[in-house]
Design an enzyme around this catalytic site. Structure first.
Site, short mmCIF file in Angstrom:
data_model
loop_
_atom_site.label_atom_id
_atom_site.label_comp_id
_atom_site.label_asym_id
_atom_site.label_seq_id
_atom_site.Cartn_x
_atom_site.Cartn_y
_atom_site.Cartn_z
N ASP A 1 -6.12 9.44 10.14
CA ASP A 1 -4.92 9.13 10.36
C ASP A 1 -4.41 9.52 11.93
O ASP A 1 -4.65 10.81 12.07
CB ASP A 1 -3.98 9.44 9.23
N GLU B 1 0.96 -1.24 0.07
CA GLU B 1 -0.02 0.06 0.05
C GLU B 1 0.74 1.22 0.09
O GLU B 1 1.80 1.36 0.77
CB GLU B 1 -0.82 0.03 1.18
#
Lengths: 270, 406
Positions: free
Chosen positions: A60, A49
């Site tokens: 995040d 990824e």
């Protein structure tokens, strides 16, 4: 068969779960990122990824926020990411690459051009954190036209009523978020994951990867029992941050450290 | 440029998926989607529940002090020598700004949903103070995320929030302003899905927030319609309001959107000038994009990275704008203009000296624009400006800008 489908088929044949590793493009700089990317598969990553850095990564935690900021200091743009992936593809044509990020940079680049350039570079799929299925219809036709998978997230809060909405538009695999929280903070609980994945399987035929809150080889091993693949992100990004701090401008040393960590993470799976 | 077919009504949005044309929507991480759908369901039910509406009206009346007066600003009218200027005095509300209108609505909704922990973001601190106030009144835990830079320049409001029992969490990330505070509030919500209600302070964010906040703020425009009818027997000719996220503006504008004779003007913060790049004028100087759950005009670079906004006014210091404004701009129903820091400061001083009202720096931007157009308009032209906040919170910033020692 797409690289993603081929990889999950191969994992099934080997009778094991896969390791998905996350790194942010351009972190800590483009040259070091290219070196890290180049050795991840050999170290044990089954799927890679690549984070597309964004100024406002709302889902995040601090680790990936800071990795985005390190990358953005060098003004990393999508075209730089595509070029790094094209370079990677010269030596590795099998390992699937999935881009992960937020929608605005893609929207700004243009959905059609983005799909075309990502596909040409050798990208296999997208995870777009803030693009739930309800908003995906303007991008999906372009991704489909270029055989790119749109990998949707499911969360502990996704109800049985809601799951079909997600499944109907998903391709490649499903990324199940193991915890309610941002990346890299809470710790994933294998018992909760077991229950969640069992529930997901009633709706989903695609492979299921589980991520968020998985930091060690032991956790990878424990979660792998219940999932087709296990994603590690913040823990790898932390290794990059620490190593870049200790060994500034030593790309080989930083990459070697990351690869050693990934090798350890993968050890529980093979 | 393509001809834009006007809709039958400008007041029907958002559609069922929360879109105003291409703007709005629900661009949030999957973990939050079920939560915003719950908020939407609860709000849809509350909106048509006479008990909910009666309670809201009661709190608006007896707690917030509504209706706020519509005041004829006689001396400013004389000074500009043109249009007849009225101020909608929302700075006289409890807590000193229009923010309480939205907070009362959302706290009643949060209580109805059984939530006990409230989170909010704040820029100038006005929404934070209003939320801390209603949380105290309803006995709920209140956590306010505020940029570190804003904490520094809005000290009186920070202390007020603490006095009211709220916890103020400083956000150092990014540039430490409203955008970063909103990111942090969204991260909190993702991590506390069961207990927490996120009370967004402006008409932005994922659906249903832009519509819901607009509805709670529309009390402003609805009152103006009645009050001006009583005073002048007719509709206003021009409405003017400042715009950061745009909640006071949409609250004034929305009830008048289908009255074609009414000219409507939103004033963004031009900071040091739109050409300088240091501003907060999302429509004047931005491009459509996706941030904080909605598609709208945003300040961003060519790569789609969000730029930091700049304004002397912390309440306008946001790189986006509510999605309904973006749509009204593209439909050409509302004109979006801007005023600089310097112009706002001058308007602040003028209003203080001529009317005996210290306006907040946010509506000082609106007044700066009023000063540009009023002199050219005839004396029978009725202009209503939303004086959406009082300036007490800004005295330190203003002293600093004027080089004065307090």
């Amino acid at each position: 068969m797409s690289r993603i489908a081929a990889r999950f088929t191969a994992l099934k044949t080997q009778g094991r779960s896969g390791l998905v590793t996350f790194i942010t493009a351009g972190d800590p700089d483009m040259a070091t990122f290219q070196k890290i990317l180049g050795g991840l598969a050999i170290a044990g990553a089954d799927i890679i990824e690549v984070g597309m850095p964004f100024s406002d990564p709302m889902a995040d935690g601090p680790s990936i926020q800071m990795s985005s900021q390190r990358a953005l200091k060098h003004d990393i743009a999508l075209k730089d990411i595509f070029s790094a992936i094209a370079t990677f593809r010269k030596t590795d044509n099998q390992t699937p690459i999935v881009l992960m990020g937020y929608y605005n940079p893609i929207y700004r680049y243009g959905g059609e051009r983005f799909s075309q350039d990502a596909s040409a570079a050798g990208v296999d799929g997208m995870i777009i954190v803030d693009l739930p299925p309800e908003e995906a219809d303007e991008l999906l036709p372009h991704l489909n036209a270029h055989r790119l998978n749109l990998i949707f997230l499911t969360a502990p809060t996704s109800s049985d009523v809601r799951l079909p909405t997600i499944v109907n538009k998903a391709s490649g695999f499903i990324y199940h978020v193991a915890v309610t929280g941002v990346t890299g903070t809470k710790s994933a609980d294998a018992d909760v994951v077991k229950e969640d994945v069992a529930r997901l399987r009633r709706h989903i035929k695609l492979p299921i990867a589980v991520g968020f809150g998985i930091k060690s080889a032991a956790q990878v091993k424990a979660i792998a029992v219940h999932a087709d693949a296990v994603v590690v992100g913040s823990a790898i990004v932390d290794v990059i941050a620490e190593s870049a701090r200790k060994h500034p401008s030593a790309p080989d040393t930083i990459a070697a450290g990351v690869h050693a960590f990934v090798k350890d993470l993968a050890s529980g799976l093979k | 440029m393509a001809f834009v077919q006007p809709p039958n009504t400008f007041r029907a949005g958002a559609d069922e998926n929360g879109h105003f044309g291409i703007f709005g929507g629900r661009y949030v991480a999957e973990t939050l989607v079920p939560l915003i759908l719950q908020v939407e369901k609860a709000y849809t039910e509350a909106k048509t529940d006479p008990k909910f509406q009666a309670e809201l009206i009661s709190f608006n009346t007896h707690y917030a002090g509504r209706p706020s007066p519509l005041y004829f600003a006689e001396r400013l009218t004389g000074h500009f020598g043109g249009a007849k200027i009225y101020f909608k005095r929302d700075e006289l509300n409890h807590t000193g700004s229009h923010k309480i209108n939205n907070c009362l609505g959302q706290i009643l909704l949060a209580r109805r949903m059984g939530k006990k922990r409230i989170i909010a973001e704040t820029g100038a601190g006005q929404h934070g103070v209003a939320m801390a106030t209603v949380c105290a009144r309803f006995g709920m835990e209140c956590i306010v995320y505020m940029g570190a830079k804003d904490i520094e320049r809005q000290k009186p409001n920070v202390f007020r929030m603490k006095l009211l029992g709220a916890e103020v969490r400083a956000v150092e990330k990014g540039h430490g302003t409203l955008k970063d505070a909103m990111n942090e509030a969204l991260r909190d919500w993702v991590a506390n899905v069961d207990s927490t209600y996120y009370a967004i302070g402006t008409a932005a964010g994922p659906h249903p927030y832009p519509t819901m906040v607009r509805d709670f703020q529309s009390v402003i425009g609805n009152e103006v319609r009645t009050q001006l009818h009583e005073a002048e027997g007719r509709l206003p000719d021009t409405l003017v309001a400042c715009i950061g996220g745009g909640s006071n503006a949409i609250g004034l504008f929305h009830p008048f959107l289908d009255d074609q004779s009414v000219r409507i003007i939103g004033v963004e913060a031009a900071g040091k000038g739109v050409a300088s790049g240091e501003h907060a004028a999302s429509i004047t100087g931005g491009e459509p994009g996706v941030l904080h759950g909605n598609r709208t005009y945003l300040l961003q670079d060519a790569n789609g990275q969000i730029k930091d906004a700049h304004s002397i006014s912390a309440g306008l210091d946001y790189p986006g704008i509510g999605p309904e404004h973006s749509w009204l701009h593209e439909m050409k129903r509302v004109e979006y203009v801007s005023a600089t820091d310097v112009e706002a400061l001058a308007a602040f001083q003028l209003c203080s000296k001529l009317e005996g009202i210290l306006p907040a720096l946010e509506p000082s931007h609106a007044l700066a624009y009023v000063g540009k157009i009023a002199p050219k308009l005839p004396p029978n032209h009725l202009l209503v400006m939303n004086l959406c906040g009082r300036g007490d919170k800004d005295v330190f910033t203003i002293a600093d800008a004027l080089g004065a020692k307090m």
